[in-house]
Scaffold this active site. Sequence first.
Site, mmCIF file in Angstrom:
data_model
loop_
_atom_site.group_PDB
_atom_site.id
_atom_site.type_symbol
_atom_site.label_atom_id
_atom_site.label_comp_id
_atom_site.label_asym_id
_atom_site.label_seq_id
_atom_site.Cartn_x
_atom_site.Cartn_y
_atom_site.Cartn_z
ATOM 1 N N GLY A 113 21.266 -2.924 12.808
ATOM 2 C CA GLY A 113 20.071 -2.171 13.165
ATOM 3 C C GLY A 113 18.978 -2.325 12.121
ATOM 4 N N GLY A 116 0.786 -1.218 0.000
ATOM 5 C CA GLY A 116 0.000 0.000 0.000
ATOM 6 C C GLY A 116 0.826 1.280 0.000
ATOM 7 N N HIS A 172 11.688 -21.385 47.294
ATOM 8 C CA HIS A 172 12.962 -22.085 47.433
ATOM 9 C C HIS A 172 12.907 -23.453 46.772
ATOM 10 C CE1 HIS A 172 16.864 -22.442 49.285
ATOM 11 N NE2 HIS A 172 16.549 -23.621 49.787
ATOM 12 N N ASP A 190 7.086 -0.487 15.742
ATOM 13 C CA ASP A 190 8.485 -0.139 15.452
ATOM 14 C C ASP A 190 8.640 1.045 14.503
ATOM 15 O OD1 ASP A 190 8.803 -2.414 16.906
ATOM 16 O OD2 ASP A 190 10.031 -3.495 15.456
#
Length: 487
Positions: free
Chosen positions: A282, A124, A462, A324
């Site tokens: 990156g 798109g 524990h 992102d």
Amino acid sequence: GKNDYDLLVIGGGSGGLACAKEAAQFGRKVAVLDYVEPSPQGTKWGLGGTCVNVGCIPKKLMHQAALLGSALKDAQHYGWNIAQPVHHTWSVMAQAVQNYVKSLNWGHRVQLQDKKVKYFNMKGRFSDPHTICGLTKAGKEVFVTAENIVIATGGRPKYPTHIAGALEYGITSDDLFWLKESPGKTLTPFVFNVSLECAGFLTGIGLDTTVMMRSIPLRGFDQQMAFLVTEHMESYGTKFLKRCFPTKVEQLESNRLQVTWKNTDLGTEETDSFDTVMWAVGRAPDTETLNLEAVGVKTNSETGKIIVDASEATSVPHIYAVGDITEGRPELTPTAIAAGKLLAQRLFGQSSELMDYDNVPTTVFTPLEYGCVGLSEEAAVKCYGSDNIEVYHAYYKPLEFTVAERDATQCYMKMVCLREREQRILGLHFIGPNAGEVIQGFALGIKCGATYPQLMKTVGIHPTCAEEITKLHITKRSGLDATVTGC
């Protein structure tokens, strides 16, 4: 005229799919556009984005493959008779991982269908502020209009194109997880978390693996922890070329790759040959073909990422961005999912709740895992001053390591607190087995503003590694030995 959809999402990754599915729950007309541009090496995949196809999911499964290799060595100390030598077959692992990923691709398509979200397998770009021009694989243009548009196209690994031969002969993480045959002797230059994670599991399944790092490892993470992670990887068998950077890659007659690099400490030029060179320099936001300038969506000129406000809105009122692709946000799947859902709720569900990006936990899945939440020690010092923070720390030995006689030198945890009377916890850092599972639990407390005294009142389970966090009592300031002794 009326728009085709109430919401159109560009990008079928974690954030985009979460936003689309949530919007559909409110009875809105929703569509998703998703298209995977093949990598320079020709690798492509299905619906689901980076995490599902070339990120968290295949990475964690291959990390598990390496952990099983270590467990086989430990098993002999626990009385299991295992025939030697133990051999790993890449193609079997790869096929199993790839089959699972394909099942997730299919699952996403079914979910969209069930929620009546229209799926377009098209690339798109903006034609006008409310119109997207989709290009099919056959080259046909389809125009779709929407009242609201969400950009969630994520990022793709960058190539260091200034290095001769980098693009022609190198691969990235986009390719590694879809290799049918073993990558063999591998070099991964530059040290982002994905390069360390990949180098870790490649070493773990028995491959000759080298990491080349020019400066610091795991930029953005606590550097004491990053050093311990790489130190453990070295003892585990991964080779490190420190303060080195590659200058060219050439293909030999044998099809192996000869890499030339400079050693900045010695001022020398060195070479070696590898079967695979995997770049980890990156990620770049996938915005180039969206035609954002034409509709006025502003980006950061340096990073290329889309500038958004606290409500994920871009500079154009009805165009939003999540994940992102957005400037200043963590590049993490769960934050993209949460932001996408909250955005849909604000748009269609009368909600006003914004995404809170503070105290987001994360884990680096290196052979010895590193999990953290909150501020690094460096960030806390910068923010509050060294006199105003207290760091509690401990070197510990996981019980599982004792019988197997495994080295626990790098198993370490630290808690960064304010020194004031309340001693609010600013950050928690943990290196050891199952770091993600450990940090996920403590993240809730830190999100709720937990203090050091409250943690000291928390009873440990524990014998676990996480229990050691509830017993942290030695401060860095005291200079005392932080090694845990006894049960």
